[in-house]
Write a protein that holds these residues in place. Sequence first.
Motif, mmCIF file in Angstrom:
data_model
loop_
_atom_site.group_PDB
_atom_site.id
_atom_site.type_symbol
_atom_site.label_atom_id
_atom_site.label_comp_id
_atom_site.label_asym_id
_atom_site.label_seq_id
_atom_site.Cartn_x
_atom_site.Cartn_y
_atom_site.Cartn_z
ATOM 1 N N GLN A 181 0.782 -0.990 -0.047
ATOM 2 C CA GLN A 181 0.144 -0.057 -0.075
ATOM 3 C C GLN A 181 0.878 1.241 -0.151
ATOM 4 O OE1 GLN A 181 -2.830 -0.760 3.319
ATOM 5 N NE2 GLN A 181 -4.209 -0.817 2.220
ATOM 6 N N VAL A 182 1.898 1.199 0.716
ATOM 7 C CA VAL A 182 2.807 2.337 0.915
ATOM 8 C C VAL A 182 3.405 2.740 -0.366
ATOM 9 C CG1 VAL A 182 4.822 3.530 1.926
ATOM 10 C CG2 VAL A 182 3.220 2.217 3.373
ATOM 11 N N ALA A 183 3.959 1.591 -0.886
ATOM 12 C CA ALA A 183 4.693 1.700 -2.390
ATOM 13 C C ALA A 183 3.789 2.232 -3.458
ATOM 14 C CB ALA A 183 5.290 0.174 -2.872
ATOM 15 N N ASP A 184 2.528 1.742 -3.250
ATOM 16 C CA ASP A 184 1.576 2.329 -4.313
ATOM 17 C C ASP A 184 1.418 3.741 -3.930
ATOM 18 O OD1 ASP A 184 1.439 -0.166 -5.653
ATOM 19 O OD2 ASP A 184 -0.526 -0.710 -4.525
ATOM 20 N N LYS A 185 1.404 4.097 -2.843
ATOM 21 C CA LYS A 185 1.216 5.746 -2.695
ATOM 22 C C LYS A 185 2.210 6.362 -2.922
ATOM 23 C CE LYS A 185 -0.608 8.380 1.620
ATOM 24 N NZ LYS A 185 -1.011 8.171 2.830
ATOM 25 N N ILE A 186 3.483 6.023 -3.011
ATOM 26 C CA ILE A 186 4.654 6.925 -2.968
ATOM 27 C C ILE A 186 4.974 6.946 -4.233
ATOM 28 C CG2 ILE A 186 5.219 6.753 -0.486
ATOM 29 C CD1 ILE A 186 7.821 5.080 -1.642
ATOM 30 N N GLN A 190 4.645 0.060 11.637
ATOM 31 C CA GLN A 190 3.599 0.569 10.925
ATOM 32 C C GLN A 190 3.615 2.071 10.681
ATOM 33 O OE1 GLN A 190 0.762 -0.942 9.138
ATOM 34 N NE2 GLN A 190 0.764 1.086 8.566
ATOM 35 N N GLY A 191 3.916 2.728 12.031
ATOM 36 C CA GLY A 191 4.040 4.315 12.080
ATOM 37 C C GLY A 191 4.912 4.633 10.998
ATOM 38 N N LEU A 192 6.163 4.146 10.834
ATOM 39 C CA LEU A 192 7.045 4.240 10.114
ATOM 40 C C LEU A 192 6.602 4.135 8.608
ATOM 41 C CD1 LEU A 192 9.954 4.897 9.052
ATOM 42 C CD2 LEU A 192 10.711 2.669 9.100
ATOM 43 N N LEU A 193 5.810 3.297 8.202
ATOM 44 C CA LEU A 193 5.219 2.991 6.869
ATOM 45 C C LEU A 193 4.019 4.112 6.603
ATOM 46 C CD1 LEU A 193 4.765 -0.817 6.853
ATOM 47 C CD2 LEU A 193 6.238 0.544 5.521
ATOM 48 N N ASN A 194 3.442 4.556 7.795
ATOM 49 C CA ASN A 194 2.469 5.399 7.251
ATOM 50 C C ASN A 194 2.899 7.043 7.149
ATOM 51 O OD1 ASN A 194 0.230 3.812 7.821
ATOM 52 N ND2 ASN A 194 0.333 4.229 10.042
ATOM 53 N N GLU A 195 4.261 6.967 7.898
ATOM 54 C CA GLU A 195 5.171 8.499 7.596
ATOM 55 C C GLU A 195 5.724 8.499 6.331
ATOM 56 O OE1 GLU A 195 5.212 11.918 8.342
ATOM 57 O OE2 GLU A 195 4.722 10.890 10.091
ATOM 58 N N VAL A 196 6.350 7.279 5.800
ATOM 59 C CA VAL A 196 6.677 7.160 4.614
ATOM 60 C C VAL A 196 5.637 7.457 3.542
ATOM 61 C CG1 VAL A 196 7.953 5.694 2.792
ATOM 62 C CG2 VAL A 196 8.733 5.907 5.345
ATOM 63 N N GLY A 197 4.419 6.987 3.399
ATOM 64 C CA GLY A 197 3.797 7.267 2.761
ATOM 65 C C GLY A 197 2.942 8.720 2.419
ATOM 66 N N ASP A 198 3.206 9.287 3.880
ATOM 67 C CA ASP A 198 2.641 10.811 3.500
ATOM 68 C C ASP A 198 3.902 11.531 3.209
ATOM 69 O OD1 ASP A 198 0.391 10.095 4.369
ATOM 70 O OD2 ASP A 198 0.603 10.391 6.424
ATOM 71 N N SER A 199 5.060 11.310 3.202
ATOM 72 C CA SER A 199 6.453 12.220 3.377
ATOM 73 C C SER A 199 7.275 12.062 2.074
ATOM 74 C CB SER A 199 7.182 12.380 4.343
ATOM 75 O OG SER A 199 6.313 12.550 5.739
ATOM 76 N N VAL A 200 7.082 10.652 1.320
ATOM 77 C CA VAL A 200 7.987 10.309 0.537
ATOM 78 C C VAL A 200 7.362 10.303 -0.831
ATOM 79 C CG1 VAL A 200 9.734 8.839 -0.166
ATOM 80 C CG2 VAL A 200 9.671 9.473 2.398
ATOM 81 N N ASN A 211 10.254 7.046 -7.760
ATOM 82 C CA ASN A 211 9.843 6.151 -8.861
ATOM 83 C C ASN A 211 10.079 4.542 -8.536
ATOM 84 O OD1 ASN A 211 12.772 6.722 -8.867
ATOM 85 N ND2 ASN A 211 12.817 6.493 -10.981
ATOM 86 N N ILE A 212 10.409 4.212 -7.415
ATOM 87 C CA ILE A 212 10.886 2.727 -6.907
ATOM 88 C C ILE A 212 9.354 1.970 -6.922
ATOM 89 C CG2 ILE A 212 11.944 1.203 -5.203
ATOM 90 C CD1 ILE A 212 13.759 3.510 -4.652
ATOM 91 N N THR A 213 9.168 0.806 -7.589
ATOM 92 C CA THR A 213 7.922 -0.023 -7.395
ATOM 93 C C THR A 213 8.164 -0.926 -6.369
ATOM 94 O OG1 THR A 213 9.141 -1.630 -8.914
ATOM 95 C CG2 THR A 213 7.979 0.092 -10.193
#
Length: 321
Positions: A36-41, A239-249, A252-254
């Motif tokens: 989910q995070v990868a798709d978001k960023i 999970q907190g790290l993943l959520n933060e990555v999704g919002d801040s990063v 083009n890495i799949t």
Amino acid sequence: MKRRTRKMLIWTGSSVLAILLIGGGFVWYLYHSVHQVADKIYEKPNKPVYVSKDPDIKNDIVPVFDNLDAFNVLVMGVDQRENDRGRSDAMIVLTVNPSKHSILMFNIPRDTRTEIVGHGTVDKINHAYAFGGVDMAIQTVENFLDYPIDYYMKVNMEGFERLIDQVGGVTVNNPYSFNMQGHEFAKGQLSLNGKEALLYSRMRYDDPRGDLGRNARQREILTEGMKSSLSLSNIVKVQGLLNEVGDSVKSNITFEEMKTFITDYRPNIDKIDSVEIKGKGETIDGIWYYIIPDAEKNRIHQVIKDHLQAGSASAPLTAAK
């Protein structure tokens, strides 16, 4: 078989099955969350393939991850404001080579005077992002290094604070004491939270090495942050790290590439080396720039090339005079 022994075996077997199911659920949860995070960023740059002047560089070849090919990444720390794209406050290049078990890291000084590709001007390199976003920033860096960039990561500097907090902070070795915006950083080993890490990485005016000193602190923070994130085991923190990555990063890495980096590349990397790009300050038309001589640019180009090519002799890491 006695009834008690039979019960013990049944209980043991059930316990093992439960552990496997829980473990499997944990793995699935992480897999699903990372997906989910990868798709978001993920975002794909809209730029032409860079063609180097160096005939030995294969510019149109995408890294083959089954072969654990080497690759490079541009990390941009972006000071983004509301209704303003902002500028790239930090530009760090990572060249990753599992065959050499290492990552080579270096900053491009933000005030470096260079051609801004696609804008028709010569300006500070960190202005490229302000003028044309990720695409113009990458093209300008590629032209400056005469080397194609395989991947990029754009990190919002406000999100950087929260990312550091999510991994439990970082530990640095401060070479001398200084004050930054009212916060005192003592000499020696320091444990920093996100806000402190951002202040520590941004100070340059009281540094006898100026921008080079700040660049070294940025690399130190990034290195320690990567080490901390890779050692996380608490599911709440992950999970907190993943959520933060999704919002801040943005990158083009799949997802598939991200999986390969973690499962195949990470075990083959055991050191992070660094190199500095050196030049001199000069005021032109009333504006201060950092001037990199051609000899130094050629040296850095060769350092990248040598690190990404397995089995070749390394270029010297000392800067050109």
